[in-house]
Design a protein around this motif. Sequence first.
Motif, PDB file in Angstrom:
ATOM      1  N   GLY A  92       0.814  -1.223   0.000  1.00 60.92           N
ATOM      2  CA  GLY A  92       0.000   0.000   0.000  1.00 60.92           C
ATOM      3  C   GLY A  92       0.841   1.263   0.000  1.00 60.92           C
ATOM      4  N   CYS A  93       2.155   1.128   0.203  1.00 62.53           N
ATOM      5  CA  CYS A  93       3.050   2.293   0.168  1.00 62.53           C
ATOM      6  C   CYS A  93       3.266   2.776  -1.260  1.00 62.53           C
ATOM      7  CB  CYS A  93       4.407   1.959   0.783  1.00 62.53           C
ATOM      8  SG  CYS A  93       4.303   1.682   2.536  1.00 62.53           S
ATOM      9  N   PHE A  94       2.866   1.963  -2.219  1.00 63.90           N
ATOM     10  CA  PHE A  94       2.973   2.384  -3.614  1.00 63.90           C
ATOM     11  C   PHE A  94       1.679   3.109  -3.978  1.00 63.90           C
ATOM     12  CE2 PHE A  94       2.854   1.525  -8.273  1.00 63.90           C
ATOM     13  CZ  PHE A  94       4.002   2.228  -8.597  1.00 63.90           C
ATOM     14  N   ALA A  95       1.773   4.411  -4.188  1.00 59.87           N
ATOM     15  CA  ALA A  95       0.577   5.204  -4.495  1.00 59.87           C
ATOM     16  C   ALA A  95       0.135   4.936  -5.933  1.00 59.87           C
ATOM     17  CB  ALA A  95       0.886   6.682  -4.314  1.00 59.87           C
ATOM     18  N   THR A  96      -1.158   4.843  -6.125  1.00 65.14           N
ATOM     19  CA  THR A  96      -1.688   4.566  -7.471  1.00 65.14           C
ATOM     20  C   THR A  96      -2.842   5.517  -7.781  1.00 65.14           C
ATOM     21  OG1 THR A  96      -3.418   3.069  -6.717  1.00 65.14           O
ATOM     22  CG2 THR A  96      -1.254   2.082  -7.154  1.00 65.14           C
ATOM     23  N   GLY A  97      -3.280   5.469  -9.015  1.00 62.41           N
ATOM     24  CA  GLY A  97      -4.562   6.056  -9.357  1.00 62.41           C
ATOM     25  C   GLY A  97      -5.637   5.004  -9.132  1.00 62.41           C
ATOM     26  N   VAL A  98      -6.858   5.290  -9.572  1.00 58.11           N
ATOM     27  CA  VAL A  98      -7.944   4.320  -9.441  1.00 58.11           C
ATOM     28  C   VAL A  98      -8.637   4.205 -10.797  1.00 58.11           C
ATOM     29  CG1 VAL A  98     -10.083   3.738  -8.220  1.00 58.11           C
ATOM     30  CG2 VAL A  98      -8.298   5.015  -7.027  1.00 58.11           C
ATOM     31  N   THR A  99      -8.910   2.967 -11.210  1.00 57.55           N
ATOM     32  CA  THR A  99      -9.611   2.765 -12.487  1.00 57.55           C
ATOM     33  C   THR A  99     -10.875   1.939 -12.264  1.00 57.55           C
ATOM     34  OG1 THR A  99      -8.705   0.602 -13.143  1.00 57.55           O
ATOM     35  CG2 THR A  99      -7.326   2.532 -13.583  1.00 57.55           C
ATOM     36  N   VAL A 100     -11.742   1.989 -13.256  1.00 62.48           N
ATOM     37  CA  VAL A 100     -12.853   1.034 -13.314  1.00 62.48           C
ATOM     38  C   VAL A 100     -12.672   0.259 -14.626  1.00 62.48           C
ATOM     39  CG1 VAL A 100     -15.347   0.784 -13.615  1.00 62.48           C
ATOM     40  CG2 VAL A 100     -14.465   2.340 -11.876  1.00 62.48           C
TER      41      VAL A 100
END
Length: 408
Positions: free
Chosen positions: A261-269
Amino acid sequence: MNEREFKGFGGITLRADVHGMSDDPSVLLLHGGGQSRDVWQPAAEALVKAGRHVINLDLRGHGASDWASDGRYDFEAFVEDIRAVLAQLASRPVIIGAALGGWIAAAALGEDGGHLASGLVLADAPPEIDAQTALKVSDQLRLQIERTDVQAQFDPAFLRSMDLEHATGRITEAAHLLKLPVLFVRGAMSDLADSELAGRYVEQVETAEFAEIEDAGHHVAFDRADMFSAVVLDFLERRVPRFLPDYKQGSDARTLRDALGCFATGVTVVTTMSEENEPVGLTANSFTSVSLDPPLLLVCIAKTSTSLKVLEQAKHFAVNVLHIGQQPVSNAFARSGEDRFADTPWQRGLRDAPLLSGALANFECERFALHDGGDHVILVGQVERAKYEPRRDPLLYFKGKYRRLHFA
Ligand SMILES: Cc1cc2nc3c(=O)[nH]c(=O)nc-3n(C[C@H](O)[C@H](O)[C@H](O)COP(=O)(O)O)c2cc1C
């Protein structure tokens, strides 16, 4: 020990003593109204010995920090100072605040959802201050001013601006929002916070614990510095440990999740159309760009996902990157048992895969490969068409929470 300067609210200069090794987890000390950082000397020494990096700050109008030339000593100004100081620190500290120092920290952290710090210790900082108590505090401070030895410690104008009733309202509201580890330490002989009041506060803060120190009054950290330090160090070791647990294969999966969870991401659907011509989609942050030539991307879909079957069969699918305003969309597509497409405008893409309207980007893909990925399936798509919206910010996901872009 070094001295460090911070820029506070409105550009005021705040000064702090800094002790210990900067790589150690940090603790920010905030003294009470009418005091200065000197009161924390014994606690600071104990904290450094226990491997903590200590920043011992003088509040505005106190000690070596600037006095407010515009007379701003209202609660808001103090809270904004703390927010500004936290933004200038390299890591999120545990804040230890006595009385006023504790109140402003509790308000700042509660209102910010606690993202700015990793823990909070309130040293005799009762959350509710009635008018009578407020008077008592001011009287005590006025008496202090009359004693010449402490005259230089704070700007007397500070006393005229204290609005403890306003502060009480904010602290009480913020209490419900605090999600970080909290310790409330009360001097058993304190005339400010009775145990009942302290107990009520601790009940309101889900993550709080309570400690009482015998033979100590309101200035609990000073009256019984030894006991106070022992209680605080115990709390820190348990709730904000110096060394975090590490993951080894087969050990607690929670730690692995936290590390990932330390790797920041965007969010997709990720969406597709079923054989029955029904739109299907789920929220996924496992999106990765893979190749430019050919243009490939991937998402990992859990084998438990009810959408997997349809996605595995579909020749085409789409990845919709969400913008900052689409948090409700992300939630809807991660919850089961609801019509996910009912409240979200969408249209069919070139090959029918649903494209969410207004998304930050849409990638329309042809299935390129499916790989086994343990408890997930790795779905690789070849991009047939991509479009994006240049004027919006992304919805981010980090350490299990939604975030927004912050430009440093
Ligand atoms: C921010 C976020 C990211 C997610 N990322 C993934 C992911 O990458 N892969 C996955 O299979 N599930 C992911 N999920 C969980 C699914 O969206 C969730 O389990 C959903 O209910 C699955 O729907 P389904 O069972 O109808 O396919 C994520 C959820 C959230 C909130």
